[in-house]
Design a protein around this motif. Structure first.
Motif, PDB file in Angstrom:
ATOM      1  N   UNK A 146       0.842  -1.307  -0.142  1.00 37.69           N
ATOM      2  CA  UNK A 146      -0.023  -0.044  -0.117  1.00 37.69           C
ATOM      3  C   UNK A 146       0.828   1.001  -0.017  1.00 37.69           C
ATOM      4  N   UNK A 147       2.038   1.083   0.721  1.00 38.21           N
ATOM      5  CA  UNK A 147       2.758   2.632   1.011  1.00 38.21           C
ATOM      6  C   UNK A 147       3.506   2.652  -0.319  1.00 38.21           C
ATOM      7  N   UNK A 148       4.112   1.508  -1.019  1.00 36.89           N
ATOM      8  CA  UNK A 148       4.738   1.524  -2.333  1.00 36.89           C
ATOM      9  C   UNK A 148       3.727   2.103  -3.538  1.00 36.89           C
TER      10      UNK A 148
ATOM     11  N   UNK B 146      -7.270   7.867  -5.424  1.00 36.04           N
ATOM     12  CA  UNK B 146      -6.419   7.080  -4.364  1.00 36.04           C
ATOM     13  C   UNK B 146      -7.252   6.781  -3.046  1.00 36.04           C
ATOM     14  N   UNK B 147      -8.050   7.581  -2.546  1.00 31.74           N
ATOM     15  CA  UNK B 147      -9.057   7.240  -1.415  1.00 31.74           C
ATOM     16  C   UNK B 147      -9.636   6.125  -1.391  1.00 31.74           C
ATOM     17  N   UNK B 148     -10.077   5.895  -2.694  1.00 29.59           N
ATOM     18  CA  UNK B 148     -11.080   4.997  -3.062  1.00 29.59           C
ATOM     19  C   UNK B 148     -10.337   3.438  -2.889  1.00 29.59           C
ATOM     20  N   UNK B 149      -9.066   3.486  -3.719  1.00 34.25           N
ATOM     21  CA  UNK B 149      -8.341   2.407  -3.635  1.00 34.25           C
ATOM     22  C   UNK B 149      -7.931   1.990  -2.397  1.00 34.25           C
TER      23      UNK B 149
ATOM     24  N   UNK C 101     -10.755   0.306  -0.330  1.00 34.97           N
ATOM     25  CA  UNK C 101     -10.991  -1.031  -0.985  1.00 34.97           C
ATOM     26  C   UNK C 101      -9.641  -2.117  -0.591  1.00 34.97           C
ATOM     27  N   UNK C 102      -8.623  -1.320  -0.783  1.00 36.75           N
ATOM     28  CA  UNK C 102      -7.603  -2.442  -0.203  1.00 36.75           C
ATOM     29  C   UNK C 102      -7.537  -2.822   1.176  1.00 36.75           C
TER      30      UNK C 102
ATOM     31  N   UNK D 222      -7.982  -6.507   2.659  1.00 38.62           N
ATOM     32  CA  UNK D 222      -6.972  -7.297   3.371  1.00 38.62           C
ATOM     33  C   UNK D 222      -7.446  -7.576   4.660  1.00 38.62           C
ATOM     34  N   UNK D 223      -8.289  -6.536   5.505  1.00 35.71           N
ATOM     35  CA  UNK D 223      -8.784  -6.718   6.543  1.00 35.71           C
ATOM     36  C   UNK D 223      -9.998  -7.971   6.698  1.00 35.71           C
TER      37      UNK D 223
END
Length: 330
Positions: free
Chosen positions: A254-256, A310-313, A316-317, A321-322
């Motif tokens: 996510x950070x990358x 970016x907020x949407x991605x 969703x990510x 993952x959770x």
């Protein structure tokens, strides 16, 4: 001899005395609870000034017809409503078509860069787990690209990618004979490859550092038990290493992704104000729309659309993952 005389205390006085005790200690308790928030207050104010205030101003600018005629007094620019957003997402018009092309280029660039950074960083971190002579020196050398200032590192690559006297053409054409003639790396279709190489070279040490820290939390007894059961290196990596690094990899990817998608310094220093079409990342495209064509309203609308994407991605990510972590625990 002196004797002490205890005076009788009535029930009302004892209850009142007991009630006064906690009240006297209340200010100390308040100070202990409020001290952390007081220490965080300067950082919160700085965050508000540096990030939130410009963000709010940019959102307001996206609803205005802000051009070079209103630079001195941008508050007087006429209200445009959603016109800037309509122009940005009209993919049949030149502005929207160029933005869509830049978005697709950025998506391809981000996926390749993040994937290669993670793959190289994870491989290097796994190889550095075993003790051998010179391991500390290699670890330090691997972190050099991440420690170098961005401008110094990218400018060095600019000289290496030169057509006539660059190191890349000298090695590929003169020494190895891989190419028929010296290539132009900073213009044309090869500019995408050059940008990707610089991004991966600059970003994989961060993945190496994070994965190497995550590997320290995996007990060595798991590998020893797997080796006794006859598991090979690839089976150990697949069954032990990667599952144990799942939480670390989720944050790392996510950070990358966010860093790479928003990267402005690398393409700007590598190509200048006008990036080639093959390497037209959306960050440079928004810069050109704002500071080259002087249409700050449209550029701000593009920035708001990028923020929403970016907020949407990210949402969703994190949700996926959770949910995966809850399913694995169950």
């Amino acid at each position: 001899m002196t004797s002490t005389v205890e005076l009788p205390v009535s029930k009302g006085e004892s209850g009142e005395t007991a009630a006064r005790g906690p009240r006297r200690r209340a200010p100390g308790r308040i100070r202990r609870v409020g001290l952390p928030y007081l220490l965080l207050l300067p950082a919160l104010i700085l965050e508000l000034l540096v990030h939130l205030v410009p963000m709010v101003i940019g959102i307001v600018m996206s609803f205005k017809q802000l051009t070079q005629f209103y630079i001195r007094d941008w508050g007087a620019a006429p209200w445009a409503g959603l016109d800037n957003f309509r122009v940005s997402v009209d993919f049949d018009a030149p502005v929207g078509e160029a933005l869509l092309h830049s978005f697709l280029v950025t998506i391809a660039f981000t996926l390749l860069s993040v994937g290669l950074c993670w793959l190289i960083g994870t491989t290097a971190a796994i190889c550095m787990q075993d003790t051998f002579r010179g391991r500390g020196l290699l670890r330090a050398l691997f972190l050099v690209p991440y420690a170098l200032p961005v401008y110094a590192a990218v400018i060095t690559w600019v000289f290496m990618f030169q057509h006539d006297n660059g190191l890349v053409n000298h090695v590929l054409h003169d020494q190895l004979g891989i190419t028929d003639k010296p290539s132009f790396w900073l213009i044309g279709d090869n500019s995408f490859i050059a940008l990707l190489v610089v991004s991966v070279w600059k970003g994989w040490p961060f993945a190496f550092l994070i994965v190497m820290a995550g590997l320290q939390n995996i007990p060595r007894e798991l590998y020893e038990a797997a080796a006794l059961d006859g598991a090979g290196m690839w089976q150990q990596i697949r069954r032990i290493t990667l599952p144990s690094l799942s939480a670390v990899n989720q944050v790392l990817i996510l950070v990358l992704f966010l860093w790479t998608f928003n990267d402005f310094n690398t393409p700007y220093v590598l190509f200048g104000k006008s990036a080639p079409e093959a390497a037209d990342l959306i960050s440079v495209h928004i810069y050109q729309a704002s500071f080259v064509t002087w249409n700050f309203g449209t550029g701000s609308a593009m920035s708001v659309l990028l923020l929403l994407f970016l907020l949407l991605v990210t949402g969703v990510y994190l949700a996926v993952t959770s949910r995966g972590r809850r399913t694995s625990r169950a």
